[in-house]
Enzyme design. Structure first.
Site, PDB file in Angstrom:
ATOM      1  N   SER A 141       0.869  -1.182   0.000  1.00 56.12           N
ATOM      2  CA  SER A 141       0.000   0.000   0.000  1.00 56.12           C
ATOM      3  C   SER A 141       0.904   1.230   0.000  1.00 56.12           C
ATOM      4  O   SER A 141       1.013   1.955   0.970  1.00 56.12           O
ATOM      5  CB  SER A 141      -0.925  -0.001   1.212  1.00 56.12           C
ATOM      6  OG  SER A 141      -0.214   0.155   2.414  1.00 56.12           O
ATOM      7  N   GLN A 192      -6.423  -1.505   7.339  1.00 58.68           N
ATOM      8  CA  GLN A 192      -5.300  -2.386   7.046  1.00 58.68           C
ATOM      9  C   GLN A 192      -4.663  -3.007   8.290  1.00 58.68           C
ATOM     10  O   GLN A 192      -4.297  -4.173   8.274  1.00 58.68           O
ATOM     11  CB  GLN A 192      -4.252  -1.557   6.278  1.00 58.68           C
ATOM     12  CG  GLN A 192      -2.982  -2.271   5.922  1.00 58.68           C
ATOM     13  CD  GLN A 192      -2.056  -1.365   5.120  1.00 58.68           C
ATOM     14  OE1 GLN A 192      -2.289  -1.120   3.938  1.00 58.68           O
ATOM     15  NE2 GLN A 192      -1.027  -0.835   5.750  1.00 58.68           N
ATOM     16  N   GLU A 193      -4.526  -2.215   9.364  1.00 53.16           N
ATOM     17  CA  GLU A 193      -3.767  -2.713  10.509  1.00 53.16           C
ATOM     18  C   GLU A 193      -4.429  -2.380  11.845  1.00 53.16           C
ATOM     19  O   GLU A 193      -4.715  -1.215  12.126  1.00 53.16           O
ATOM     20  CB  GLU A 193      -2.345  -2.108  10.499  1.00 53.16           C
ATOM     21  CG  GLU A 193      -1.634  -2.369   9.188  1.00 53.16           C
ATOM     22  CD  GLU A 193      -0.259  -1.707   9.094  1.00 53.16           C
ATOM     23  OE1 GLU A 193       0.297  -1.319  10.136  1.00 53.16           O
ATOM     24  OE2 GLU A 193       0.233  -1.591   7.962  1.00 53.16           O
ATOM     25  N   HIS A 234      -3.379  -6.012   2.683  1.00 53.51           N
ATOM     26  CA  HIS A 234      -2.463  -6.997   3.252  1.00 53.51           C
ATOM     27  C   HIS A 234      -3.093  -8.354   3.522  1.00 53.51           C
ATOM     28  O   HIS A 234      -2.424  -9.271   3.979  1.00 53.51           O
ATOM     29  CB  HIS A 234      -1.863  -6.476   4.562  1.00 53.51           C
ATOM     30  CG  HIS A 234      -0.927  -5.322   4.363  1.00 53.51           C
ATOM     31  ND1 HIS A 234      -0.425  -4.574   5.379  1.00 53.51           N
ATOM     32  CD2 HIS A 234      -0.400  -4.785   3.220  1.00 53.51           C
ATOM     33  CE1 HIS A 234       0.370  -3.636   4.906  1.00 53.51           C
ATOM     34  NE2 HIS A 234       0.386  -3.739   3.598  1.00 53.51           N
ATOM     35  N   LYS A 274      10.038   5.138   6.896  1.00 52.19           N
ATOM     36  CA  LYS A 274      10.412   3.934   6.152  1.00 52.19           C
ATOM     37  C   LYS A 274      11.596   4.301   5.264  1.00 52.19           C
ATOM     38  O   LYS A 274      11.456   5.137   4.362  1.00 52.19           O
ATOM     39  CB  LYS A 274       9.249   3.467   5.277  1.00 52.19           C
ATOM     40  CG  LYS A 274       8.025   2.969   6.058  1.00 52.19           C
ATOM     41  CD  LYS A 274       6.817   2.898   5.136  1.00 52.19           C
ATOM     42  CE  LYS A 274       5.663   2.119   5.740  1.00 52.19           C
ATOM     43  NZ  LYS A 274       4.416   2.329   4.969  1.00 52.19           N
ATOM     44  N   GLU A 329      -2.740   6.068  12.278  1.00 50.12           N
ATOM     45  CA  GLU A 329      -1.884   6.392  11.128  1.00 50.12           C
ATOM     46  C   GLU A 329      -2.728   6.379   9.860  1.00 50.12           C
ATOM     47  O   GLU A 329      -3.562   5.485   9.686  1.00 50.12           O
ATOM     48  CB  GLU A 329      -0.786   5.322  11.065  1.00 50.12           C
ATOM     49  CG  GLU A 329       0.060   5.314   9.812  1.00 50.12           C
ATOM     50  CD  GLU A 329       0.978   4.074   9.791  1.00 50.12           C
ATOM     51  OE1 GLU A 329       1.260   3.507  10.869  1.00 50.12           O
ATOM     52  OE2 GLU A 329       1.384   3.663   8.702  1.00 50.12           O
ATOM     53  N   GLU A 373       1.685  -9.288   7.195  1.00 49.54           N
ATOM     54  CA  GLU A 373       2.517  -8.850   8.319  1.00 49.54           C
ATOM     55  C   GLU A 373       2.348  -9.751   9.533  1.00 49.54           C
ATOM     56  O   GLU A 373       2.743  -9.391  10.648  1.00 49.54           O
ATOM     57  CB  GLU A 373       2.228  -7.386   8.644  1.00 49.54           C
ATOM     58  CG  GLU A 373       2.591  -6.481   7.462  1.00 49.54           C
ATOM     59  CD  GLU A 373       2.505  -4.995   7.749  1.00 49.54           C
ATOM     60  OE1 GLU A 373       1.956  -4.602   8.799  1.00 49.54           O
ATOM     61  OE2 GLU A 373       2.994  -4.218   6.909  1.00 49.54           O
ATOM     62  N   HIS A 428       8.724  -1.162   9.281  1.00 52.16           N
ATOM     63  CA  HIS A 428       8.980  -2.178   8.251  1.00 52.16           C
ATOM     64  C   HIS A 428       8.099  -1.911   7.030  1.00 52.16           C
ATOM     65  O   HIS A 428       7.341  -0.944   7.019  1.00 52.16           O
ATOM     66  CB  HIS A 428       8.657  -3.568   8.812  1.00 52.16           C
ATOM     67  CG  HIS A 428       7.195  -3.741   9.137  1.00 52.16           C
ATOM     68  ND1 HIS A 428       6.613  -4.961   9.360  1.00 52.16           N
ATOM     69  CD2 HIS A 428       6.186  -2.830   9.274  1.00 52.16           C
ATOM     70  CE1 HIS A 428       5.329  -4.799   9.612  1.00 52.16           C
ATOM     71  NE2 HIS A 428       5.044  -3.534   9.572  1.00 52.16           N
ATOM     72  N   ARG A 429       8.168  -2.780   6.027  1.00 52.08           N
ATOM     73  CA  ARG A 429       7.212  -2.802   4.929  1.00 52.08           C
ATOM     74  C   ARG A 429       6.468  -4.132   4.976  1.00 52.08           C
ATOM     75  O   ARG A 429       6.910  -5.078   5.620  1.00 52.08           O
ATOM     76  CB  ARG A 429       7.901  -2.668   3.557  1.00 52.08           C
ATOM     77  CG  ARG A 429       8.699  -1.400   3.328  1.00 52.08           C
ATOM     78  CD  ARG A 429       7.957  -0.112   3.596  1.00 52.08           C
ATOM     79  NE  ARG A 429       6.722   0.074   2.867  1.00 52.08           N
ATOM     80  CZ  ARG A 429       6.507   1.034   1.976  1.00 52.08           C
ATOM     81  NH1 ARG A 429       7.478   1.880   1.670  1.00 52.08           N
ATOM     82  NH2 ARG A 429       5.331   1.186   1.395  1.00 52.08           N
ATOM     83  N   SER A 430       5.374  -4.202   4.246  1.00 53.36           N
ATOM     84  CA  SER A 430       4.613  -5.462   4.261  1.00 53.36           C
ATOM     85  C   SER A 430       5.388  -6.580   3.570  1.00 53.36           C
ATOM     86  O   SER A 430       5.231  -7.757   3.893  1.00 53.36           O
ATOM     87  CB  SER A 430       3.242  -5.268   3.629  1.00 53.36           C
ATOM     88  OG  SER A 430       3.352  -4.639   2.368  1.00 53.36           O
ATOM     89  N   ASP A 435      -3.744   1.524  11.746  1.00 52.48           N
ATOM     90  CA  ASP A 435      -3.337   2.100  10.468  1.00 52.48           C
ATOM     91  C   ASP A 435      -4.403   1.724   9.443  1.00 52.48           C
ATOM     92  O   ASP A 435      -4.306   0.684   8.792  1.00 52.48           O
ATOM     93  CB  ASP A 435      -1.968   1.575  10.019  1.00 52.48           C
ATOM     94  CG  ASP A 435      -1.571   2.149   8.647  1.00 52.48           C
ATOM     95  OD1 ASP A 435      -2.316   3.012   8.127  1.00 52.48           O
ATOM     96  OD2 ASP A 435      -0.530   1.719   8.111  1.00 52.48           O
ATOM     97  N   ASP A 469       1.813   8.585   7.085  1.00 55.13           N
ATOM     98  CA  ASP A 469       2.655   7.617   6.362  1.00 55.13           C
ATOM     99  C   ASP A 469       2.612   7.955   4.877  1.00 55.13           C
ATOM    100  O   ASP A 469       3.488   8.649   4.355  1.00 55.13           O
ATOM    101  CB  ASP A 469       2.156   6.200   6.650  1.00 55.13           C
ATOM    102  CG  ASP A 469       2.840   5.125   5.809  1.00 55.13           C
ATOM    103  OD1 ASP A 469       3.873   5.420   5.173  1.00 55.13           O
ATOM    104  OD2 ASP A 469       2.340   3.976   5.766  1.00 55.13           O
ATOM    105  N   LYS A 529       7.359  -0.147  14.398  1.00 51.02           N
ATOM    106  CA  LYS A 529       6.225  -0.929  13.892  1.00 51.02           C
ATOM    107  C   LYS A 529       6.819  -2.001  13.001  1.00 51.02           C
ATOM    108  O   LYS A 529       7.386  -1.703  11.959  1.00 51.02           O
ATOM    109  CB  LYS A 529       5.290   0.018  13.139  1.00 51.02           C
ATOM    110  CG  LYS A 529       4.299  -0.637  12.224  1.00 51.02           C
ATOM    111  CD  LYS A 529       3.288   0.362  11.724  1.00 51.02           C
ATOM    112  CE  LYS A 529       3.177   0.262  10.214  1.00 51.02           C
ATOM    113  NZ  LYS A 529       1.939   0.832   9.668  1.00 51.02           N
TER     114      LYS A 529
HETATM  115  P1  PGA Z   1       3.102  -1.264   3.065  1.00 53.91           P
HETATM  116  O1  PGA Z   1       2.234  -1.085   4.381  1.00 53.91           O
HETATM  117  O2  PGA Z   1       4.460  -1.688   3.481  1.00 53.91           O
HETATM  118  O3  PGA Z   1       2.350  -2.295   2.296  1.00 53.91           O
HETATM  119  O4  PGA Z   1       3.106   0.090   2.397  1.00 53.91           O
HETATM  120  C1  PGA Z   1       2.741  -0.572   5.581  1.00 53.91           C
HETATM  121  C2  PGA Z   1       1.994   0.659   6.016  1.00 53.91           C
HETATM  122  O5  PGA Z   1       1.068   1.138   5.337  1.00 53.91           O
HETATM  123  O6  PGA Z   1       2.324   1.221   7.058  1.00 53.91           O
HETATM  124 ZN    ZN Z   2       0.818   2.902   6.888  1.00 49.84          ZN
END
Ligand code: PGA
Ligand code: ZN
Length: 419
Positions: free
Chosen positions: A40, A161-162, A153, A336, A284, A203, A364-366, A240, A311, A387
């Site tokens: 994402s 998403q999270e 994800h 990131k 986030e 994740e 991190h990244r997904s 998030d 983000d 995170k």
């Molecule tokens: P991504 O997701 O690594 O797939 O971009 C992580 C996030 O959105 O924080």
């Molecule tokens: Zn994010």
């Protein structure tokens, strides 16, 4: 002195190609680093160079990025002092010649940038966190652990998403990790009892077909209690939503869970109502990456109560972080390394956050690898937050295990979180 730089195409945790770079110095030191990859992604992120050759890895190969390291970057950096991180990063930016690292690829450039840092640390006989952060690098981060996965994800029916647990009441990192792992195990038990799937998303969080976004929060609160912790006091919740992924035609479409369509102001009102119901301490990307006005209104409304993290809207880019600080868009930034593409620019982004009194979360990244670079980086930067996923999947656990090692090595000097 840098003697050789070699890149290799390897696979990330989703089975997609990514870049690993190995740097060798004239004193015999050898170090490598691997680059993660998002799903994402923010539209203003530095460019991740993919081959686009449909016959290999559905176009996702990174042989061009690998070749750029081996044939362009390596010759330019041979003989350089690896401790000149800022100069080496500036040289690669200049060699690339585009504003978004689109020619050589941010994946090529970051791989070299990180491997150079690690080689310099090794040659200096320092752990990476101490090399990058100096003697003051003693603060272990509170982890935001992503225990329920939705959005891009996972195939769950969560729009957001999270859903993360934050064991901020723990006295130190080793205990925080235990609080998190026990809560994650409790959540697995609760899901099983309710007949939900306990398979996991990218994740490592569960990805159940729950009935609503609300039910996700209720399940997490129940898991915290079942594990024997006090919701909010010992273990809190962070979200998030990654709202860019369900924003279109000027509105937010919560369609996986209930077909609701909301305006920006209605989304913020929705989050405000959640703050009264659940122990949420951080949100986030609650809004779309181009909804700067909405973000400002959200930070004005909720920023005094919780952390508002940018983000996709800030993409670890000093240019956007400066605007965010000026316009009071958020009160924290997600960080990131691969959104901006060099270690030096990432540190610059963090310095802006520090100067503004903003929080920052190393992320991190997904799509990840077994490289725990970001764990050392989080301690080096000292922001007290990280995170890096759930309590399973080795590419996530590698970061937690590295943090355990660092805390043990620091002994009595170690500090924890934002205290
Ligand atoms: P991504 O997701 O690594 O797939 O971009 C992580 C996030 O959105 O924080
Ligand atoms: Zn994010």
């Amino acid at each position: 002195r840098i003697q050789s730089i070699d890149a290799l195409e390897i696979l990330d945790s989703r089975g997609n190609p990514t870049v690993r770079v190995t740097v060798a110095l004239s004193d015999g030191t050898v170090a490598d680093a691997s680059v993660p990859s998002g799903a994402s992604t923010g539209e203003n992120e530095a460019v991740e160079l993919r081959d686009g050759d449909a016959k290999r890895y559905r176009g996702k190969g990174v042989l061009r990025a690998v070749a750029n390291v081996n044939t362009e970057i390596a010759p330019a950096l041979l003989g350089a002092d690896p401790r000149d991180q800022a100069r080496i990063d500036a040289q690669m930016i200049e060699l690339d010649g585009t504003p978004n690292k689109g020619r050589l690829g941010a994946n090529a450039i970051l791989g070299v940038s990180q491997a150079v840092a690690r080689a310099a640390a090794k040659a200096s006989h320092l752990p990476l966190y101490a090399y990058l952060g100096g003697a003051g690098a003693v603060r272990l981060p509170v982890p935001m652990m992503n225990v329920l996965n939705g959005g891009k994800h996972a195939d769950s029916n969560l729009d957001f998403q999270e859903f993360m647990i934050v064991p901020h009441g723990a006295p130190n990192f080793v205990e925080a990790l235990r609080y998190g792992a026990e809560t994650f195990a409790a959540l697995r038990g609760i899901l099983r009892k309710k007949g939900y799937a306990t398979s996991v998303g990218d994740e490592g969080g569960f990805a159940p077909q729950v009935k609503s976004n609300d039910e996700a929060c209720e399940l997490i609160v129940a898991a915290i209690e079942t594990a024997g912790y006090r919701p909010g006091t010992d273990v809190a919740i962070a979200l998030d939503p990654a709202a860019s992924s369900f924003y279109r035609d000027g509105a937010y479409h919560l369609e996986r869970s209930g077909q609701e369509v909301k305006s920006s102001a209605e989304m913020t009102a929705f989050y405000a109502a959640w703050l009264d119901k659940y122990p949420i301490i951080s949100i986030e990307d609650g809004l779309d990456e181009n909804d700067w006005d909405g973000f400002r209104a959200q930070t004005a409304a909720l920023g005094g109560r919780i952390q508002i993290v940018g983000d996709d809207i800030l993409v670890t880019n000093p240019q956007y972080i400066r605007r965010g600080i000026r316009e009071k868009t958020c009160n924290a930034a997600l960080i990131k390394l691969n959104q901006i593409g060099t270690v030096t620019e990432t540190i610059e982004a963090i310095q802006l956050c520090r100067d503004a009194g903003w929080g920052f979360v190393i992320s991190h990244r997904s799509g990840e690898t077994e490289d725990p670079f970001m764990a050392d980086f989080a301690v080096a930067m000292g922001g007290g937050q990280i995170k890096t996923g759930s309590l399973c999947r080795s590419e996530r656990i590698a970061k937690y295990n590295r943090l355990l090692e660092i805390e043990a090595a620091l002994g009595g000097a170690a500090r924890f979180g934002r205290r």
